[in-house]
Design a protein around this motif. Structure first.
Motif, PDB file in Angstrom:
ATOM      1  N   GLN A 102       0.873  -1.172   0.000  1.00 12.27           N
ATOM      2  CA  GLN A 102       0.000   0.000   0.000  1.00 12.27           C
ATOM      3  C   GLN A 102       0.909   1.221   0.000  1.00 12.27           C
ATOM      4  O   GLN A 102       1.738   1.379   0.908  1.00 12.27           O
ATOM      5  CB  GLN A 102      -0.900   0.016   1.231  1.00 12.27           C
ATOM      6  N   ARG A 104       1.462   5.594  -0.838  1.00 12.72           N
ATOM      7  CA  ARG A 104       0.939   6.938  -1.072  1.00 12.72           C
ATOM      8  C   ARG A 104       2.106   7.823  -1.507  1.00 12.72           C
ATOM      9  O   ARG A 104       3.102   7.946  -0.785  1.00 12.72           O
ATOM     10  CB  ARG A 104       0.289   7.500   0.192  1.00 12.72           C
ATOM     11  N   GLY A 136       3.657   8.867  -9.611  1.00 10.85           N
ATOM     12  CA  GLY A 136       2.658   9.693  -8.973  1.00 10.85           C
ATOM     13  C   GLY A 136       2.056  10.739  -9.901  1.00 10.85           C
ATOM     14  O   GLY A 136       2.776  11.434 -10.621  1.00 10.85           O
ATOM     15  N   ASP A 166      -1.151  11.988  -2.956  1.00 11.59           N
ATOM     16  CA  ASP A 166      -1.668  12.089  -1.588  1.00 11.59           C
ATOM     17  C   ASP A 166      -2.868  11.174  -1.351  1.00 11.59           C
ATOM     18  O   ASP A 166      -3.738  11.468  -0.530  1.00 11.59           O
ATOM     19  CB  ASP A 166      -2.037  13.534  -1.255  1.00 11.59           C
ATOM     20  N   ALA A 167      -2.911  10.062  -2.079  1.00  9.92           N
ATOM     21  CA  ALA A 167      -3.972   9.058  -1.919  1.00  9.92           C
ATOM     22  C   ALA A 167      -3.321   7.677  -1.860  1.00  9.92           C
ATOM     23  O   ALA A 167      -2.283   7.440  -2.484  1.00  9.92           O
ATOM     24  CB  ALA A 167      -4.971   9.127  -3.071  1.00  9.92           C
ATOM     25  N   TRP A 168      -3.944   6.765  -1.101  1.00  7.95           N
ATOM     26  CA  TRP A 168      -3.380   5.421  -0.964  1.00  7.95           C
ATOM     27  C   TRP A 168      -3.748   4.568  -2.164  1.00  7.95           C
ATOM     28  O   TRP A 168      -4.890   4.587  -2.628  1.00  7.95           O
ATOM     29  CB  TRP A 168      -3.875   4.767   0.320  1.00  7.95           C
ATOM     30  N   HIS A 169      -2.773   3.816  -2.652  1.00  5.08           N
ATOM     31  CA  HIS A 169      -2.970   2.902  -3.776  1.00  5.08           C
ATOM     32  C   HIS A 169      -2.388   1.540  -3.416  1.00  5.08           C
ATOM     33  O   HIS A 169      -1.419   1.451  -2.646  1.00  5.08           O
ATOM     34  CB  HIS A 169      -2.296   3.436  -5.034  1.00  5.08           C
ATOM     35  N   ASP A 185      -4.575  -1.001  -7.563  1.00  4.92           N
ATOM     36  CA  ASP A 185      -5.869  -0.888  -6.880  1.00  4.92           C
ATOM     37  C   ASP A 185      -6.810  -2.035  -7.230  1.00  4.92           C
ATOM     38  O   ASP A 185      -8.011  -1.851  -7.460  1.00  4.92           O
ATOM     39  CB  ASP A 185      -6.523   0.462  -7.214  1.00  4.92           C
TER      40      ASP A 185
END
Length: 219
Positions: A102, A104, A136, A166-169, A185
């Motif tokens: 995971q 970010r 990113g 700035d988002a979790w992948h 994802d």
């Protein structure tokens, strides 16, 4: 006599399959009960060799270079020089494997395209290295599968959506029966058309280039 002939014929067929596909492939083509699996991906069962959440601290025995720290339950890697910051999680594994993390990627004040790497290799000799890179803010993922210093797979993949900053992948990479796979994802974005040789690996690792990325977990 007829039973003996039938048995000999079946044995010959099995021997041909083993010679053409390899015993490991023949054995793994037999369906296994999902109850024995720790993870199912695209209907394929996997057994967990190692799993770690960085909220519990640094990976046992980890080593590397660059700037790394555990902050707010995540492992944060930073590279400010356009080089790589590498974090190695020593686990020995074979040619069939699945890596997952995971991640970010944080916005970069200098406007650089930060990269988050999920890889494994044999050793510092770099005879074998395989894995994926998430870029990113871009609809871009790269995949590599190198064995005996030959790149069987080295390509850029264009997934339908960019990896938001700035988002979790969830980034995952696998080699199964010689085929190479990449997921972002939970969506498969790459599957190789061909089967390739595999190696023996001892150094799975995470890496960051051109900025800052955080990792919650590794398995």
């Amino acid at each position: 006599m007829r039973k003996v002939l039938v048995l000999l014929a079946l044995t010959a067929v099995l021997a041909v399959l083993v010679l053409r596909l390899g015993w490991r492939q023949v054995f793994e083509s037999v369906p296994r009960a999902s109850a024995r699996a720790d993870l199912m991906v695209d209907g394929v069962p996997w057994r967990e060799a190692s799993a770690w959440r960085f909220r519990d601290g640094a990976f046992p025995g980890a080593w590397g270079w660059g700037q790394w720290r555990v902050v707010d339950g995540a492992l944060e890697g930073r590279d400010d020089r356009g080089d790589f910051a590498g974090y190695f999680c020593p686990v020995e594994h074979g040619g069939d494997f699945l890596l997952e993390t995971q991640v970010r990627i944080l916005p970069d004040s200098a406007g650089r395209h930060t990269e988050a790497h999920l890889l494994t290799r044999d050793s510092r000799e770099l005879n074998c290295e395989s894995g994926a890179v998430l870029f990113g803010g871009q609809p871009r993922v790269s995949a590599r599968h190198m064995v005996d210093r030959h790149d069987y797979v080295l390509r850029v993949i264009r997934p339908p959506e960019a990896a938001d900053l700035d988002a979790w992948h969830l980034l995952a990479f696998a080699v199964r029966d010689g085929r190479v796979f990449v997921w972002v994802d939970g969506r498969r974005v790459y599957r190789s058309d061909h089967r390739y040789p595999t190696g023996r690996y001892r150094e799975p690792h995470l890496a960051v280039r051109n900025g800052v990325a955080q990792f919650r977990s590794f398995r």
